[in-house]
Design a protein around this motif. Sequence first.
Motif, PDB file in Angstrom:
ATOM      1  N   LYS B   7      44.235  39.911  32.249  1.00 49.52           N
ATOM      2  CA  LYS B   7      45.020  40.165  33.453  1.00 49.52           C
ATOM      3  C   LYS B   7      44.102  40.284  34.663  1.00 49.52           C
ATOM      4  CE  LYS B   7      48.914  42.819  31.772  1.00 49.52           C
ATOM      5  NZ  LYS B   7      49.328  44.217  31.588  1.00 49.52           N
ATOM      6  N   LYS B   8      43.026  41.036  34.473  1.00 49.13           N
ATOM      7  CA  LYS B   8      42.097  41.252  35.574  1.00 49.13           C
ATOM      8  C   LYS B   8      41.476  39.943  36.024  1.00 49.13           C
ATOM      9  CE  LYS B   8      40.707  46.055  35.408  1.00 49.13           C
ATOM     10  NZ  LYS B   8      39.771  46.989  34.783  1.00 49.13           N
ATOM     11  N   ILE B   9      41.082  39.119  35.051  1.00 50.27           N
ATOM     12  CA  ILE B   9      40.480  37.823  35.377  1.00 50.27           C
ATOM     13  C   ILE B   9      41.473  36.970  36.153  1.00 50.27           C
ATOM     14  CG2 ILE B   9      39.748  35.617  34.363  1.00 50.27           C
ATOM     15  CD1 ILE B   9      38.087  37.033  32.478  1.00 50.27           C
ATOM     16  N   TYR B  10      42.721  36.981  35.673  1.00 42.78           N
ATOM     17  CA  TYR B  10      43.762  36.177  36.297  1.00 42.78           C
ATOM     18  C   TYR B  10      43.942  36.582  37.769  1.00 42.78           C
ATOM     19  CZ  TYR B  10      48.339  34.173  37.182  1.00 42.78           C
ATOM     20  OH  TYR B  10      49.364  33.467  37.714  1.00 42.78           O
ATOM     21  N   VAL B  11      44.081  37.896  37.977  1.00 43.37           N
ATOM     22  CA  VAL B  11      44.277  38.384  39.344  1.00 43.37           C
ATOM     23  C   VAL B  11      43.062  38.041  40.206  1.00 43.37           C
ATOM     24  CG1 VAL B  11      44.557  40.466  40.752  1.00 43.37           C
ATOM     25  CG2 VAL B  11      45.871  40.196  38.658  1.00 43.37           C
ATOM     26  N   SER B  12      41.859  38.216  39.629  1.00 38.12           N
ATOM     27  CA  SER B  12      40.654  37.903  40.393  1.00 38.12           C
ATOM     28  C   SER B  12      40.637  36.443  40.800  1.00 38.12           C
ATOM     29  CB  SER B  12      39.397  38.198  39.576  1.00 38.12           C
ATOM     30  OG  SER B  12      39.527  39.398  38.901  1.00 38.12           O
ATOM     31  N   LEU B  13      41.042  35.572  39.886  1.00 33.49           N
ATOM     32  CA  LEU B  13      41.054  34.142  40.188  1.00 33.49           C
ATOM     33  C   LEU B  13      42.003  33.831  41.333  1.00 33.49           C
ATOM     34  CD1 LEU B  13      40.870  32.330  36.730  1.00 33.49           C
ATOM     35  CD2 LEU B  13      39.283  32.142  38.648  1.00 33.49           C
ATOM     36  N   VAL B  14      43.179  34.447  41.275  1.00 32.70           N
ATOM     37  CA  VAL B  14      44.165  34.199  42.331  1.00 32.70           C
ATOM     38  C   VAL B  14      43.575  34.573  43.687  1.00 32.70           C
ATOM     39  CG1 VAL B  14      46.365  34.963  43.286  1.00 32.70           C
ATOM     40  CG2 VAL B  14      46.187  34.424  40.857  1.00 32.70           C
ATOM     41  N   TYR B  15      42.993  35.785  43.739  1.00 34.39           N
ATOM     42  CA  TYR B  15      42.467  36.225  45.025  1.00 34.39           C
ATOM     43  C   TYR B  15      41.231  35.444  45.455  1.00 34.39           C
ATOM     44  CZ  TYR B  15      45.909  39.797  45.465  1.00 34.39           C
ATOM     45  OH  TYR B  15      47.104  40.426  45.622  1.00 34.39           O
ATOM     46  N   LEU B  16      40.438  35.032  44.463  1.00 33.59           N
ATOM     47  CA  LEU B  16      39.266  34.204  44.751  1.00 33.59           C
ATOM     48  C   LEU B  16      39.733  32.935  45.449  1.00 33.59           C
ATOM     49  CD1 LEU B  16      36.373  34.887  43.897  1.00 33.59           C
ATOM     50  CD2 LEU B  16      36.568  33.125  42.157  1.00 33.59           C
ATOM     51  N   PHE B  17      40.756  32.323  44.856  1.00 32.16           N
ATOM     52  CA  PHE B  17      41.287  31.080  45.378  1.00 32.16           C
ATOM     53  C   PHE B  17      41.795  31.257  46.808  1.00 32.16           C
ATOM     54  CE2 PHE B  17      44.205  27.389  45.151  1.00 32.16           C
ATOM     55  CZ  PHE B  17      43.287  26.465  44.714  1.00 32.16           C
ATOM     56  N   LEU B  18      42.447  32.413  47.033  1.00 30.20           N
ATOM     57  CA  LEU B  18      43.016  32.671  48.357  1.00 30.20           C
ATOM     58  C   LEU B  18      41.935  32.961  49.394  1.00 30.20           C
ATOM     59  CD1 LEU B  18      46.109  34.931  47.582  1.00 30.20           C
ATOM     60  CD2 LEU B  18      46.145  32.665  48.604  1.00 30.20           C
ATOM     61  N   TYR B  19      40.903  33.689  48.986  1.00 26.50           N
ATOM     62  CA  TYR B  19      39.996  34.219  50.001  1.00 26.50           C
ATOM     63  C   TYR B  19      38.652  33.514  50.110  1.00 26.50           C
ATOM     64  CZ  TYR B  19      43.207  37.825  51.324  1.00 26.50           C
ATOM     65  OH  TYR B  19      44.285  38.464  51.834  1.00 26.50           O
ATOM     66  N   VAL B  20      38.295  32.692  49.095  1.00 21.58           N
ATOM     67  CA  VAL B  20      37.014  31.991  49.178  1.00 21.58           C
ATOM     68  C   VAL B  20      36.911  31.105  50.424  1.00 21.58           C
ATOM     69  CG1 VAL B  20      35.708  30.098  48.131  1.00 21.58           C
ATOM     70  CG2 VAL B  20      36.164  32.166  46.837  1.00 21.58           C
ATOM     71  N   PRO B  21      37.955  30.326  50.747  1.00 19.97           N
ATOM     72  CA  PRO B  21      37.837  29.490  51.950  1.00 19.97           C
ATOM     73  C   PRO B  21      37.531  30.317  53.197  1.00 19.97           C
ATOM     74  CG  PRO B  21      39.807  28.930  50.727  1.00 19.97           C
ATOM     75  CD  PRO B  21      39.234  30.133  50.077  1.00 19.97           C
ATOM     76  N   ILE B  22      38.223  31.452  53.313  1.00 19.18           N
ATOM     77  CA  ILE B  22      38.013  32.296  54.497  1.00 19.18           C
ATOM     78  C   ILE B  22      36.615  32.891  54.477  1.00 19.18           C
ATOM     79  CG2 ILE B  22      38.834  34.360  55.698  1.00 19.18           C
ATOM     80  CD1 ILE B  22      41.621  33.658  54.472  1.00 19.18           C
ATOM     81  N   LEU B  23      36.191  33.277  53.257  1.00 14.77           N
ATOM     82  CA  LEU B  23      34.850  33.842  53.100  1.00 14.77           C
ATOM     83  C   LEU B  23      33.798  32.832  53.550  1.00 14.77           C
ATOM     84  CD1 LEU B  23      33.822  36.565  51.954  1.00 14.77           C
ATOM     85  CD2 LEU B  23      33.207  35.302  49.888  1.00 14.77           C
ATOM     86  N   ILE B  24      33.979  31.580  53.108  1.00 14.58           N
ATOM     87  CA  ILE B  24      33.017  30.532  53.486  1.00 14.58           C
ATOM     88  C   ILE B  24      33.005  30.347  54.993  1.00 14.58           C
ATOM     89  CG2 ILE B  24      32.588  28.038  53.352  1.00 14.58           C
ATOM     90  CD1 ILE B  24      33.451  28.221  50.416  1.00 14.58           C
ATOM     91  N   LEU B  25      34.216  30.353  55.572  1.00 14.42           N
ATOM     92  CA  LEU B  25      34.332  30.236  57.025  1.00 14.42           C
ATOM     93  C   LEU B  25      33.543  31.344  57.717  1.00 14.42           C
ATOM     94  CD1 LEU B  25      36.326  28.962  59.402  1.00 14.42           C
ATOM     95  CD2 LEU B  25      37.308  31.240  59.194  1.00 14.42           C
ATOM     96  N   ILE B  26      33.720  32.556  57.215  1.00 19.79           N
ATOM     97  CA  ILE B  26      33.046  33.705  57.835  1.00 19.79           C
ATOM     98  C   ILE B  26      31.530  33.554  57.690  1.00 19.79           C
ATOM     99  CG2 ILE B  26      32.708  36.211  57.677  1.00 19.79           C
ATOM    100  CD1 ILE B  26      35.678  36.343  56.750  1.00 19.79           C
ATOM    101  N   ILE B  27      31.082  33.170  56.473  1.00 18.01           N
ATOM    102  CA  ILE B  27      29.640  33.018  56.242  1.00 18.01           C
ATOM    103  C   ILE B  27      29.065  31.956  57.186  1.00 18.01           C
ATOM    104  CG2 ILE B  27      27.900  32.244  54.580  1.00 18.01           C
ATOM    105  CD1 ILE B  27      29.702  33.508  52.391  1.00 18.01           C
ATOM    106  N   PHE B  28      29.777  30.840  57.285  1.00 18.99           N
ATOM    107  CA  PHE B  28      29.227  29.756  58.104  1.00 18.99           C
ATOM    108  C   PHE B  28      29.276  30.055  59.608  1.00 18.99           C
ATOM    109  CE2 PHE B  28      28.963  27.401  54.271  1.00 18.99           C
ATOM    110  CZ  PHE B  28      27.970  26.475  54.498  1.00 18.99           C
TER     111      PHE B  28
END
Lengths: 351, 263
Positions: B7-28
């Motif tokens: 369950k934890k992995i699943y939830v983490s994946l969902v949020y990873l998918f949602l927030y990675v693009p924004i994270l990359i944007l912020i980093i760049f």
Amino acid sequence: MERNIIELRNVCKDFNGHRALNDVGFYVRKNEFITLLGPSGCGKTTTLRLIGGFEQVTSGEILFEGTDITSMPPYKRKVNTVFQKYALFPHMNVFDNISFGLKVKKMDKRLIEKKVKEMLSLVNLKGFEKRSINSLSGGQQQRIAIARALINEPEVLLLDEPLGALDLKLRKEMQIELKRMQQKLGITFIFVTHDQEEALTMSDKIIVMKDGKLQQLGTPEDIYNEPKNSFVADFIGESTIIDGIMHEDYLVEFAGRKFKCLDKGFMKKEKVDVVIRPEDIKVVPTREGMLTVTVESVIFKGVHYEMMVRSNKHVFKIHSTEMVHASQEAGIIIGPNDIHIMKKERVADEK
Amino acid sequence: MVGRFLKKIYVSLVYLFLYVPILILIIFSFNDSKSRGTWGGFTLKWYKELFTDSQIMSALYYTIAIAIASTIIATIIGTVAAIGIHQMKIKHKSIVMNLTYIPVLNADIVTGISLMILFIFLKLQLGFMTLLIAHITFNIPYVILSVLPKLKQLDTNLYEAALDLGATPWHALWRVIIPEIMPGIITGGLLAFTLSIDDFVISFFTTGSGVSNLSITIYSMARRGIKPQINALSTIMFFTVLSLLLIVNVRANKNTQGKENVI
């Protein structure tokens, strides 16, 4: 005439085509404690809301000290209301709630502070000024609601089942306290309740209502002892109501026997309702009784026993400190002044 | 145990998918290299450039001006409307409520184009005023929908109690009803502000004469190739909207908790 502080004349009120009040008329004298009593939906709260100005009459007039106030808005009337659910302002503290009416009138600040203090001591909540409304118990909120209304020194205080939400012990205390306040301040109280005991305890005068119609108006003693119809008899206190026939003045037949009574002025052989209070029936040994009855059930009620007894088709309710065991026989005696004869009124017989 | 782990992995994946693009944007947005693929070290120069870029600063000014003005006006109109709707009879109320929901559910592009056509039909010059009117229009339903629940929670006798104590209807509304529903009004206002800052589609169709807000400016800049300033700008917008939404949600939670306590 001048002493009638509130008078209703032929007041009717319709809600979406449903007649909630039908030709209601009565007057309230100054300094009276008057109670509107009846089952829910009888129009008692509507009557109060009309006096408060929150509803408009469909027809009829409402007079205040002889002047017509039928279409006067509530904020101009010299009456104040204690609402059923108190309707305290939750975003204000106790002081701001109580002082609301005086602040509207732009009274001097120091005078307001003094008056709020007096009011809080009147309702036994000294030092509560800064408390928030949500931190108060139901009984305390009740007192604040009363203080908030009384501080405006209204000529008439309207109370809409104000004790409904309190537990029994608190209710009894508040009944006594309200009566004390009313006598001390000399303000006219118009009180709405469905609790007949409350009405009998507190009122100078009771108005019994049913289905939007006034049934009887009188002192608690009048209404208890001389109910005008079988509805009032049944609603105020308990009673046994059975069919009877009036043979002549002072002689009525019911339960297969003729009884002497104090009523007259009926037609010969007129069918009537005979109303008998449970505490007025005396239980005696079988031989001495006017009627022989079989005891069907006995319930211990604390002060007395409640027995349901049967004589042929007729069941009587009896309150007595003497107990007869269930399914045993006994005699009962009903004195002439314990028999109340009512004209048949089918409207009053639905219960 | 395994189930919980999954369950934890699943939830983490969902949020990873949602927030990675924004994270990359912020980093760049902190990347010293102009290239989008490589990391050239930490810098704040894009942010600095951002605040010296006159085009972006003017867009920022319009965005904030429109957001503040439309929020204030929409909040007032919406609150008054909510009070009116609350007083209506049930039949009329349901009709009006459906009319309120439709703009909320309607596609932005339809709202945008229809407003544009209306403005052209009325011969209004597309620009600041039309943009403001458009934002007020789409904000009003959100204010109504935030205020109405507060009105429903209100004890019906409160208004009468105020009148009973001698307050005129106006005074009662101002001193008793408005303070009671204030949490709903503020939530509605914050929502309107967020939506106004956030809006692109409707703004795109209803503005003109060189008036453009941040989202339109980013869009037109992006067409000429993504400049690193856009990353910086997007990061700032993301955090602004995020913090506003957090405030709205915290307030909403507080309100429901308060309600439970009362019950």
